[in-house]
Write a protein that holds these residues in place. Structure first.
Motif, short mmCIF file in Angstrom:
data_model
loop_
_atom_site.label_atom_id
_atom_site.label_comp_id
_atom_site.label_asym_id
_atom_site.label_seq_id
_atom_site.Cartn_x
_atom_site.Cartn_y
_atom_site.Cartn_z
N MET A 79 -34.66 -23.14 -64.06
CA MET A 79 -33.71 -22.31 -64.37
C MET A 79 -34.40 -20.94 -64.70
O MET A 79 -34.11 -19.89 -64.25
CB MET A 79 -33.10 -22.98 -65.74
N LEU A 80 -35.33 -20.86 -65.71
CA LEU A 80 -36.06 -19.61 -65.91
C LEU A 80 -36.80 -19.31 -64.75
O LEU A 80 -36.65 -17.63 -64.39
CB LEU A 80 -37.41 -20.06 -66.87
N TYR A 81 -37.24 -19.80 -63.74
CA TYR A 81 -38.00 -19.22 -62.26
C TYR A 81 -36.68 -18.61 -61.45
O TYR A 81 -36.88 -17.59 -60.88
CB TYR A 81 -38.52 -20.59 -61.58
N SER A 82 -35.28 -19.43 -61.56
CA SER A 82 -34.52 -18.73 -60.86
C SER A 82 -34.08 -17.36 -61.50
O SER A 82 -33.71 -16.48 -60.62
CB SER A 82 -33.17 -19.57 -60.86
N ILE A 83 -33.78 -17.32 -62.71
CA ILE A 83 -33.67 -16.09 -63.29
C ILE A 83 -34.72 -15.10 -62.89
O ILE A 83 -34.36 -13.72 -62.75
CB ILE A 83 -33.32 -16.10 -64.84
N LEU A 84 -35.93 -15.21 -63.21
CA LEU A 84 -36.86 -14.18 -62.96
C LEU A 84 -37.03 -13.90 -61.45
O LEU A 84 -37.22 -12.92 -61.06
CB LEU A 84 -38.48 -14.93 -63.20
N THR A 85 -36.55 -14.86 -60.46
CA THR A 85 -36.81 -14.62 -59.06
C THR A 85 -35.64 -13.68 -58.92
O THR A 85 -35.91 -12.49 -58.22
CB THR A 85 -36.62 -15.97 -58.31
N LEU A 125 -51.42 -11.66 -63.86
CA LEU A 125 -50.29 -12.00 -64.86
C LEU A 125 -49.53 -13.25 -64.57
O LEU A 125 -49.50 -14.42 -65.34
CB LEU A 125 -49.40 -11.14 -65.52
N ALA A 126 -48.81 -13.29 -63.23
CA ALA A 126 -48.08 -14.32 -62.92
C ALA A 126 -48.87 -15.49 -62.67
O ALA A 126 -48.51 -16.64 -62.80
CB ALA A 126 -47.27 -13.90 -61.34
N VAL A 127 -50.02 -15.39 -62.02
CA VAL A 127 -51.05 -16.58 -61.79
C VAL A 127 -51.38 -17.07 -63.19
O VAL A 127 -51.54 -18.34 -63.29
CB VAL A 127 -52.34 -16.05 -60.96
N PHE A 128 -51.77 -16.21 -64.05
CA PHE A 128 -52.26 -16.91 -65.30
C PHE A 128 -51.10 -17.51 -66.10
O PHE A 128 -51.21 -18.82 -66.60
CB PHE A 128 -52.57 -15.55 -66.36
N VAL A 129 -49.84 -17.11 -66.03
CA VAL A 129 -48.65 -17.76 -66.65
C VAL A 129 -48.34 -19.09 -66.00
O VAL A 129 -48.11 -20.04 -66.68
CB VAL A 129 -47.36 -16.89 -66.65
N ALA A 130 -48.28 -19.02 -64.84
CA ALA A 130 -48.07 -20.11 -64.03
C ALA A 130 -49.21 -21.20 -64.10
O ALA A 130 -48.81 -22.49 -64.23
CB ALA A 130 -48.25 -19.77 -62.49
N SER A 131 -50.46 -20.80 -64.24
CA SER A 131 -51.54 -21.75 -64.57
C SER A 131 -51.50 -22.36 -66.02
O SER A 131 -51.72 -23.41 -66.11
CB SER A 131 -52.83 -21.14 -64.33
N ARG A 132 -50.90 -21.45 -66.90
CA ARG A 132 -50.64 -21.97 -68.20
C ARG A 132 -49.62 -22.96 -68.42
O ARG A 132 -49.67 -24.01 -69.09
CB ARG A 132 -50.74 -20.93 -69.13
N ILE A 133 -48.54 -22.92 -67.79
CA ILE A 133 -47.23 -23.57 -67.60
C ILE A 133 -47.60 -25.00 -67.05
O ILE A 133 -47.11 -25.93 -67.38
CB ILE A 133 -46.16 -22.77 -67.02
#
Length: 92
Positions: free
Chosen positions: A1-7, A82-90
């Motif tokens: 859901m969050l990825y859809s909103i962000l996209t 930042l996107a790579v960092f956040v994706a790696s943490r999630i």
């Protein structure tokens, strides 16, 4: 859901970035009131960096201004990092 909103948000911001570069280029040709550079950079910083960068080169607009030819790619690099960092943490 969050990825859809962000996209969707990023798609909209990049479309806006491309559109404002087109509008500003048209205003520059007509010597009309221009969109402030801070607004263009703000759109890039808020997620529209790909659209602004594409607009720079598609419409040959602001490509000789160091604030843009260095700044917009720098914003994009920071956003990707930042996107790579956040994706790696999630993913953990």
């Amino acid at each position: 859901m969050l990825y859809s909103i962000l996209t969707v948000f990023l798609l909209i911001m990049n479309a806006v970035g491309l559109l404002v570069m087109l509008i500003d280029k048209g205003k520059a040709r007509r010597n009309a009131w221009r969109i402030p550079e801070a607004t263009l950079m703000g759109i890039a910083a808020l997620g529209g960096s790909i659209g602004v960068l594409a607009g720079m080169y598609l419409f040959r607009h602001k490509t000789k201004h160091s604030k843009f030819y260095l700044g917009v790619p720098a914003i994009l690099v920071v956003q990707v990092a930042l996107a790579v960092f956040v994706a790696s943490r999630i993913g953990k």
